[in-house]
Design a protein around this motif. Structure first.
Motif, PDB file in Angstrom:
ATOM      1  N   SER A  40      -6.468   3.559   2.184  1.00  0.00           N
ATOM      2  CA  SER A  40      -5.690   3.839   0.980  1.00  0.00           C
ATOM      3  C   SER A  40      -4.217   3.678   1.266  1.00  0.00           C
ATOM      4  N   SER A  41      -3.524   4.756   1.564  1.00  0.00           N
ATOM      5  CA  SER A  41      -2.097   4.675   1.837  1.00  0.00           C
ATOM      6  C   SER A  41      -1.623   5.965   2.505  1.00  0.00           C
ATOM      7  N   VAL A  43       0.704   7.874   1.580  1.00  0.00           N
ATOM      8  CA  VAL A  43       0.987   8.913   0.589  1.00  0.00           C
ATOM      9  C   VAL A  43      -0.265   9.685   0.195  1.00  0.00           C
ATOM     10  N   ALA A  44      -1.428   9.112   0.468  1.00  0.00           N
ATOM     11  CA  ALA A  44      -2.678   9.784   0.123  1.00  0.00           C
ATOM     12  C   ALA A  44      -3.281  10.432   1.357  1.00  0.00           C
ATOM     13  N   ALA A 126       2.085  -4.195   5.164  1.00  0.00           N
ATOM     14  CA  ALA A 126       1.755  -4.821   3.881  1.00  0.00           C
ATOM     15  C   ALA A 126       1.536  -3.769   2.804  1.00  0.00           C
ATOM     16  N   ARG A 127       0.887  -2.663   3.190  1.00  0.00           N
ATOM     17  CA  ARG A 127       0.579  -1.620   2.221  1.00  0.00           C
ATOM     18  C   ARG A 127       1.816  -0.822   1.840  1.00  0.00           C
ATOM     19  N   ARG A 129       4.859  -1.322   2.247  1.00  0.00           N
ATOM     20  CA  ARG A 129       5.970  -2.108   1.702  1.00  0.00           C
ATOM     21  C   ARG A 129       6.081  -1.914   0.195  1.00  0.00           C
ATOM     22  N   THR A 130       4.942  -1.813  -0.482  1.00  0.00           N
ATOM     23  CA  THR A 130       4.976  -1.666  -1.939  1.00  0.00           C
ATOM     24  C   THR A 130       4.526  -0.288  -2.398  1.00  0.00           C
ATOM     25  N   ALA A 131       3.757   0.419  -1.564  1.00  0.00           N
ATOM     26  CA  ALA A 131       3.150   1.660  -2.044  1.00  0.00           C
ATOM     27  C   ALA A 131       3.653   2.912  -1.352  1.00  0.00           C
ATOM     28  N   GLY A 132       4.476   2.766  -0.351  1.00  0.00           N
ATOM     29  CA  GLY A 132       4.894   3.937   0.415  1.00  0.00           C
ATOM     30  C   GLY A 132       5.901   4.798  -0.313  1.00  0.00           C
ATOM     31  N   ARG A 141      11.633  -2.804   3.813  1.00  0.00           N
ATOM     32  CA  ARG A 141      12.399  -3.869   3.159  1.00  0.00           C
ATOM     33  C   ARG A 141      13.565  -4.312   4.054  1.00  0.00           C
TER      34      ARG A 141
END
Lengths: 225, 225
Positions: A40-41, A43-44, A126-127, A129-132, A141
């Motif tokens: 998942s990520s 944050v989860a 990859a994860r 980068r957009t979802a953290g 970035r």
DNA sequence: CCTTTGAGTGCACGGATGTACACCGAAAGT
DNA sequence: ACTTTCGGTGTACATCCGTGCACTCAAAGG
């Protein structure tokens, strides 16, 4: 797994200094987080899950990181350290003569090798980068921007590149290449190790790189004329 | 916010059928989820947060979705519905004559317009594409693949494209373009509405598209000879 | 008009989560 | 040999989480 030997087991007595033990637990935490957030990520991911996986009590986590966010930033550092070592390898390689084809082939090969060597790191970047969390996103970035800058100066040094390229154009070109390579890495990872998917992805990446490089040159010369 | 009028407030009596009310609440849930997960990801979003934002009791959520995952799939559908409408607009536009430059300019303009019109949808896709639950990721990947296929057939129809292009090459080219455009959309969104960032991003996107298109042609003709 | 339906309610639960606090005991420092 | 340091422990608590269940009550429908 690689849980730190609890104090009670010190009967074994494998002379290990205190800082070594601390470092080992820290590593275990980083590895556990990298593995657990794979589905998942970050944050989860809960502090308790990580602690359980590592084999320490929840509050023990605080001896190493102040929060999950700080853990994330540490993972960004670590991931980009390995990525930079890859880029250094590409830069110093003598696997190619100087033709575009050989540069492209060698670069894609090295990329794939490194994705194999550090799949979790690439997946993490990859994860997140957009979802953290915002701070993690920003850190990634920034690191990617550094990669683009380095690539731009490398491209400028290629013998085949005319010396009238503007720094802007070099940045734009390297940005395009980095984007394509990030996407390639994502696809390889999501292919989950299947050889066929990977070979196909590699071939696509090579073709795309050739299109981009030869295209940039052609475009450039058309601007000049 | 846009919470459904609670039954007690029906004094106002704005003749609203039952299905209308249900649909309104459903929309409110979708919107709330889209907004709440903006700072992280759907996987880090709780049913209770959504319910609170909407203004219903937690268990009321189940009247509309079986789980957060199902909510996610609905958001994927919705997001790509709006994206497809954009692609249709690009396809039917007569904003360009047929030159590469005008095609590129018109395409980038339309992309930016649509990112403005549906920022949350684009952000959602960009995020969940890599960080969502597996089923959501797969759904998005599949939709993007469809977009690539459509773009490939569109490119094939361009008068400037030689008719000996293989379908493979068309797919590879359109994949590269889609990747670059996704990246462009991500940058615009992360620019958080700042006009300067956006104009810069647009200019980069235009240049990259020109490099790719002209490059692909050149590469192609070099393969033929 | 009377029945049925179903969106939304209210409560209650067992479990997970972050974190505070006092504690331990072996390594490090003296 | 002593004191200090500090990973790691154990207990405890308030909070949030998903979800089951019985309920309400206005719209839909016969």
């Amino acid at each position: 797994m690689t849980r730190p030997t609890p104090p009670t087991a010190t009967l074994v007595r494998v002379t290990e200094t205190r800082v070594e033990r601390k470092e080992r637990t820290r590593r275990a935490i980083l590895d556990a987080a990298l593995e657990l957030c794979e589905e998942s990520s970050l944050v989860a991911l809960s502090l308790r899950q990580v602690a359980k996986e590592v084999g320490i009590v929840p509050t023990g986590f605080y001896r190493h990181f102040e929060s999950i966010e700080e853990l994330g930033l540490a993972l960004v550092d670590e991931s980009f350290a390995s990525l930079r070592s890859m880029l250094r390898a590409v830069r110093q390689t003598d696997r190619f003569d100087g033709s575009f084809a050989s540069i492209v082939d060698a670069s894609v090969d090295i990329l794939l090798e490194h994705v194999h060597a550090h799949p979790r790191h690439f997946a993490f970047i990859a994860r997140e980068r957009t979802a953290g969390q915002p701070s993690v996103r920003d850190a990634i970035r920034h690191e990617i921007e550094l990669c683009e800058l380095e690539l731009a100066t490398d491209i400028a040094k290629l013998p085949a590149v005319a010396d009238d390229w503007s720094t802007d154009d070099l940045r734009i070109l390297s940005g395009l290449i980095v984007t394509a390579m990030v996407s390639t890495a994502e696809q390889v990872i999501s292919g989950h190790g299947r050889r066929a998917v990977e070979e196909r992805t590699a071939e696509v990446a090579r073709t795309q790189l050739r299109m981009v490089l030869i295209g940039a040159l052609q475009w450039r010369s058309s601007q000049r004329s």
